[in-house]
Write a protein that holds these residues in place. Structure first.
Motif, PDB file in Angstrom:
ATOM      1  N   ARG A 103       0.833  -1.208   0.000  1.00 56.59           N
ATOM      2  CA  ARG A 103       0.000   0.000   0.000  1.00 56.59           C
ATOM      3  C   ARG A 103       0.865   1.254   0.000  1.00 56.59           C
ATOM      4  NH1 ARG A 103      -4.177  -0.878   4.802  1.00 56.59           N
ATOM      5  NH2 ARG A 103      -4.523   1.363   4.456  1.00 56.59           N
ATOM      6  N   LEU A 104       1.876   1.292   0.839  1.00 64.49           N
ATOM      7  CA  LEU A 104       2.796   2.442   0.840  1.00 64.49           C
ATOM      8  C   LEU A 104       3.420   2.629  -0.543  1.00 64.49           C
ATOM      9  CD1 LEU A 104       4.920   2.297   4.136  1.00 64.49           C
ATOM     10  CD2 LEU A 104       3.002   3.811   3.612  1.00 64.49           C
ATOM     11  N   HIS A 105       3.788   1.524  -1.146  1.00 63.24           N
ATOM     12  CA  HIS A 105       4.490   1.550  -2.420  1.00 63.24           C
ATOM     13  C   HIS A 105       3.638   2.167  -3.534  1.00 63.24           C
ATOM     14  CE1 HIS A 105       6.368  -0.549  -6.024  1.00 63.24           C
ATOM     15  NE2 HIS A 105       7.375   0.089  -5.490  1.00 63.24           N
ATOM     16  N   CYS A 106       2.314   2.076  -3.397  1.00 69.01           N
ATOM     17  CA  CYS A 106       1.402   2.610  -4.419  1.00 69.01           C
ATOM     18  C   CYS A 106       1.110   4.104  -4.247  1.00 69.01           C
ATOM     19  CB  CYS A 106       0.071   1.847  -4.384  1.00 69.01           C
ATOM     20  SG  CYS A 106       0.201   0.139  -4.944  1.00 69.01           S
ATOM     21  N   LEU A 107       1.557   4.694  -3.146  1.00 66.69           N
ATOM     22  CA  LEU A 107       1.209   6.088  -2.878  1.00 66.69           C
ATOM     23  C   LEU A 107       1.948   7.034  -3.822  1.00 66.69           C
ATOM     24  CD1 LEU A 107       1.214   6.135   1.026  1.00 66.69           C
ATOM     25  CD2 LEU A 107      -0.757   6.049  -0.504  1.00 66.69           C
ATOM     26  N   PRO A 108       1.280   8.083  -4.282  1.00 62.32           N
ATOM     27  CA  PRO A 108       1.958   9.057  -5.149  1.00 62.32           C
ATOM     28  C   PRO A 108       3.017   9.839  -4.373  1.00 62.32           C
ATOM     29  CG  PRO A 108      -0.229   9.851  -4.525  1.00 62.32           C
ATOM     30  CD  PRO A 108      -0.132   8.449  -4.013  1.00 62.32           C
ATOM     31  N   GLU A 109       4.079  10.200  -5.053  1.00 61.95           N
ATOM     32  CA  GLU A 109       5.151  11.036  -4.491  1.00 61.95           C
ATOM     33  C   GLU A 109       5.898  10.385  -3.330  1.00 61.95           C
ATOM     34  OE1 GLU A 109       4.382  15.277  -4.040  1.00 61.95           O
ATOM     35  OE2 GLU A 109       2.455  14.995  -5.042  1.00 61.95           O
ATOM     36  N   LEU A 110       5.788   9.067  -3.206  1.00 63.17           N
ATOM     37  CA  LEU A 110       6.523   8.391  -2.132  1.00 63.17           C
ATOM     38  C   LEU A 110       7.657   7.585  -2.769  1.00 63.17           C
ATOM     39  CD1 LEU A 110       6.410   8.057   0.978  1.00 63.17           C
ATOM     40  CD2 LEU A 110       5.312   5.860   0.578  1.00 63.17           C
ATOM     41  N   GLY A 111       8.805   8.242  -2.946  1.00 64.30           N
ATOM     42  CA  GLY A 111       9.958   7.584  -3.546  1.00 64.30           C
ATOM     43  C   GLY A 111      10.712   6.748  -2.534  1.00 64.30           C
ATOM     44  N   PRO A 112      11.842   6.144  -2.956  1.00 65.65           N
ATOM     45  CA  PRO A 112      12.600   5.255  -2.074  1.00 65.65           C
ATOM     46  C   PRO A 112      13.033   5.888  -0.761  1.00 65.65           C
ATOM     47  CG  PRO A 112      13.343   5.007  -4.333  1.00 65.65           C
ATOM     48  CD  PRO A 112      12.393   6.165  -4.321  1.00 65.65           C
ATOM     49  N   ARG A 113      13.521   7.143  -0.814  1.00 65.34           N
ATOM     50  CA  ARG A 113      14.040   7.749   0.423  1.00 65.34           C
ATOM     51  C   ARG A 113      12.914   8.086   1.390  1.00 65.34           C
ATOM     52  NH1 ARG A 113      18.578  11.412  -2.561  1.00 65.34           N
ATOM     53  NH2 ARG A 113      17.173  11.027  -4.294  1.00 65.34           N
ATOM     54  N   ARG A 114      11.781   8.540   0.879  1.00 60.45           N
ATOM     55  CA  ARG A 114      10.636   8.807   1.759  1.00 60.45           C
ATOM     56  C   ARG A 114      10.077   7.505   2.333  1.00 60.45           C
ATOM     57  NH1 ARG A 114       7.450  13.525  -1.740  1.00 60.45           N
ATOM     58  NH2 ARG A 114       8.697  15.292  -0.949  1.00 60.45           N
ATOM     59  N   PHE A 115      10.055   6.460   1.514  1.00 54.59           N
ATOM     60  CA  PHE A 115       9.597   5.150   1.986  1.00 54.59           C
ATOM     61  C   PHE A 115      10.459   4.697   3.166  1.00 54.59           C
ATOM     62  CE2 PHE A 115       7.170   1.328   0.592  1.00 54.59           C
ATOM     63  CZ  PHE A 115       7.717   0.380   1.450  1.00 54.59           C
ATOM     64  N   GLN A 116      11.769   4.783   3.005  1.00 55.02           N
ATOM     65  CA  GLN A 116      12.668   4.344   4.078  1.00 55.02           C
ATOM     66  C   GLN A 116      12.572   5.260   5.300  1.00 55.02           C
ATOM     67  OE1 GLN A 116      16.640   3.413   2.743  1.00 55.02           O
ATOM     68  NE2 GLN A 116      15.895   2.342   0.928  1.00 55.02           N
ATOM     69  N   ARG A 117      12.312   6.556   5.067  1.00 55.24           N
ATOM     70  CA  ARG A 117      12.141   7.481   6.191  1.00 55.24           C
ATOM     71  C   ARG A 117      10.934   7.069   7.043  1.00 55.24           C
ATOM     72  NH1 ARG A 117      11.214  13.393   4.321  1.00 55.24           N
ATOM     73  NH2 ARG A 117      12.894  12.769   2.933  1.00 55.24           N
ATOM     74  N   LEU A 118       9.856   6.661   6.393  1.00 59.29           N
ATOM     75  CA  LEU A 118       8.660   6.211   7.125  1.00 59.29           C
ATOM     76  C   LEU A 118       8.955   4.953   7.935  1.00 59.29           C
ATOM     77  CD1 LEU A 118       5.825   6.706   4.474  1.00 59.29           C
ATOM     78  CD2 LEU A 118       5.983   7.849   6.682  1.00 59.29           C
ATOM     79  N   LEU A 119       9.640   3.978   7.322  1.00 54.87           N
ATOM     80  CA  LEU A 119       9.943   2.738   8.046  1.00 54.87           C
ATOM     81  C   LEU A 119      10.867   3.010   9.233  1.00 54.87           C
ATOM     82  CD1 LEU A 119      10.424  -0.030   5.315  1.00 54.87           C
ATOM     83  CD2 LEU A 119       8.371   0.610   6.569  1.00 54.87           C
ATOM     84  N   GLN A 120      11.832   3.898   9.044  1.00 51.77           N
ATOM     85  CA  GLN A 120      12.746   4.214  10.151  1.00 51.77           C
ATOM     86  C   GLN A 120      12.030   4.963  11.274  1.00 51.77           C
ATOM     87  OE1 GLN A 120      15.717   6.273   7.886  1.00 51.77           O
ATOM     88  NE2 GLN A 120      16.658   4.377   7.137  1.00 51.77           N
ATOM     89  N   ALA A 121      11.097   5.835  10.894  1.00 56.03           N
ATOM     90  CA  ALA A 121      10.398   6.636  11.905  1.00 56.03           C
ATOM     91  C   ALA A 121       9.376   5.816  12.683  1.00 56.03           C
ATOM     92  CB  ALA A 121       9.707   7.824  11.240  1.00 56.03           C
ATOM     93  N   PHE A 122       8.658   4.923  12.009  1.00 60.54           N
ATOM     94  CA  PHE A 122       7.555   4.203  12.652  1.00 60.54           C
ATOM     95  C   PHE A 122       7.853   2.733  12.933  1.00 60.54           C
ATOM     96  CE2 PHE A 122       5.489   7.683  10.216  1.00 60.54           C
ATOM     97  CZ  PHE A 122       4.934   8.366  11.292  1.00 60.54           C
ATOM     98  N   GLY A 123       8.957   2.226  12.408  1.00 59.56           N
ATOM     99  CA  GLY A 123       9.344   0.848  12.701  1.00 59.56           C
ATOM    100  C   GLY A 123       8.752  -0.190  11.778  1.00 59.56           C
ATOM    101  N   SER A 124       7.647   0.122  11.132  1.00 62.61           N
ATOM    102  CA  SER A 124       7.016  -0.808  10.203  1.00 62.61           C
ATOM    103  C   SER A 124       6.071  -0.043   9.294  1.00 62.61           C
ATOM    104  CB  SER A 124       6.236  -1.896  10.951  1.00 62.61           C
ATOM    105  OG  SER A 124       5.084  -1.345  11.566  1.00 62.61           O
ATOM    106  N   ALA A 125       5.737  -0.653   8.163  1.00 59.20           N
ATOM    107  CA  ALA A 125       4.773  -0.034   7.249  1.00 59.20           C
ATOM    108  C   ALA A 125       3.385  -0.004   7.870  1.00 59.20           C
ATOM    109  CB  ALA A 125       4.754  -0.800   5.927  1.00 59.20           C
ATOM    110  N   SER A 126       3.042  -1.046   8.637  1.00 59.36           N
ATOM    111  CA  SER A 126       1.727  -1.096   9.290  1.00 59.36           C
ATOM    112  C   SER A 126       1.550   0.086  10.235  1.00 59.36           C
ATOM    113  CB  SER A 126       1.571  -2.412  10.062  1.00 59.36           C
ATOM    114  OG  SER A 126       1.730  -3.519   9.206  1.00 59.36           O
TER     115      SER A 126
END
Length: 361
Positions: free
Chosen positions: A13-36
């Protein structure tokens, strides 16, 4: 790392979001610990990370959920894989990039990504001699143990894939579209043969992503990032192949270029790369010698010959992945892949199901 079904669905689901490139994706995982956890966090928490509202707003929409569900259904089919950047099966050389794709969709055999890869790129409107050269080089290099990696485009890319298949070798096609939107359609048959003969089709993009001009430079960084080096066969100065070559140089990969006639526009891009420091290539042996030189740039790999190479002693004890060998020997993944290519050509090692095994001389 094994991800539970809920986390896998959340990452899709995260991967399908607009404007969410690799670095933003990894920033979210690092900040929240998981995609869920990232999906359930308030929009204000996303904004505090510098992410625009256009990223956060659609994350709970029915359309995003359906696209993730479609990807899960795709993964249930044979010869379909999803490699994630924090999995041990993720291509180690690609994982070194600061903008490594968080997800890689793979159709075919993911073990092809574990082999030493050499990228071959060039003009979509290549000359007949250029196409013949690409095919011949790919045939020889694939026969010598390299997986030939390219972009499935018309011209040099297609010739490189064809040459590798003719040698019975592995070839990897990195797409600038989703794997369900194959482009160009003229290469649908070639794509099917790549999968049938033990190669792989790869894309970081959602499965239903159509051709978009901005996605092809992104694709090029994966082609170079997977490979120990990039060989440019024929290209004009404005060719996207030069983007791939310059990305390769930035990533610390070897860049090779085949010269041509000063009267042929398709040679000018290669001549420009040679002026900028690319290795001039006239034969397959030029590529192999340059790789051996690259392998010897570290003192740790300077002395041993093939018969006494430290990788062999590790593999005599147990099969290992290339990343496992790098950790065991204290070498970079690039040095390990370059050494493995030479050892495989010498018949001393083989890659089986993603693990390198020792072969007696």
């Amino acid at each position: 790392m094994h991800h539970c079904p809920a986390e896998l669905e959340a990452r899709l689901r995260l991967h399908c979001l607009p404007e969410l490139g690799p670095r933003r994706f990894q920033r979210l995982l690092q900040a929240f610990g998981s995609a869920s956890s990232a999906l359930s966090a308030p929009a204000s928490a996303w904004r505090s990370l510098g992410l625009p509202a256009t990223c956060a707003e659609p994350r709970r929409s029915a359309a995003i959920r359906e696209r993730a569900s479609a990807a899960l259904r795709w993964l249930e089919q044979p010869h379909r894989q999803l490699l994630m950047w924090d999995d041990p099966t993720y291509p180690a050389l690609l994982g070194e990039l600061h903008d490594a794709p968080p997800l890689l969709f793979v159709a075919g055999d993911p073990a092809a990504l574990e082999r030493p890869q050499l990228a071959m790129v060039g003009s979509r409107r290549a000359s007949r001699p250029g196409l013949d050269t690409a095919r011949a080089f790919a045939r020889s290099l694939a026969g010598g143990g390299f997986a030939i990696t390219s972009g499935l485009a018309l011209g040099i890319d297609g010739a490189a894939h064809e040459g590798a298949l003719e040698a019975g070798g592995a070839t990897v096609a990195v797409l600038g579209t989703g794997l369900e939107c194959l482009y160009p359609q003229r290469h649908a048959g070639l794509a099917a043969r790549i999968v049938e003969q033990g190669g792989a089709l790869v894309s970081e993009l959602p499965l239903d992503c159509p051709p978009q001009a901005s996605n092809f430079p992104r694709r090029n960084r994966i082609i170079s990032g997977l490979s120990v080096g990039v060989l440019v066969v024929e290209a004009s100065p404005s060719s996207g192949s030069l983007i791939t070559a310059r990305l390769a140089a930035e990533q610390g990969r070897e860049v090779y270029a085949i010269p041509g006639s000063i009267h042929h526009p398709g040679a000018r891009g290669c001549h420009q790369l040679i002026r900028e420091g690319a290795t001039l290539v006239e034969s397959v042996e030029d590529v192999l010698q340059a790789l051996r030189g690259w392998q010897r740039t570290s003192p740790a790999t300077e002395a041993p010959m093939v018969d006494e190479h430290p990788l062999l002693s590790q593999l005599r004890a147990a099969p290992l992945t290339s990343e496992g060998l790098a950790l065991a020997c204290g070498l970079s993944i690039g040095e390990v892949l370059a050494a493995l290519s030479e050892l495989e050509i010498a018949g001393r090692v083989a890659c089986e199901a993603g693990f390198w095994v020792h072969r007696a001389p």
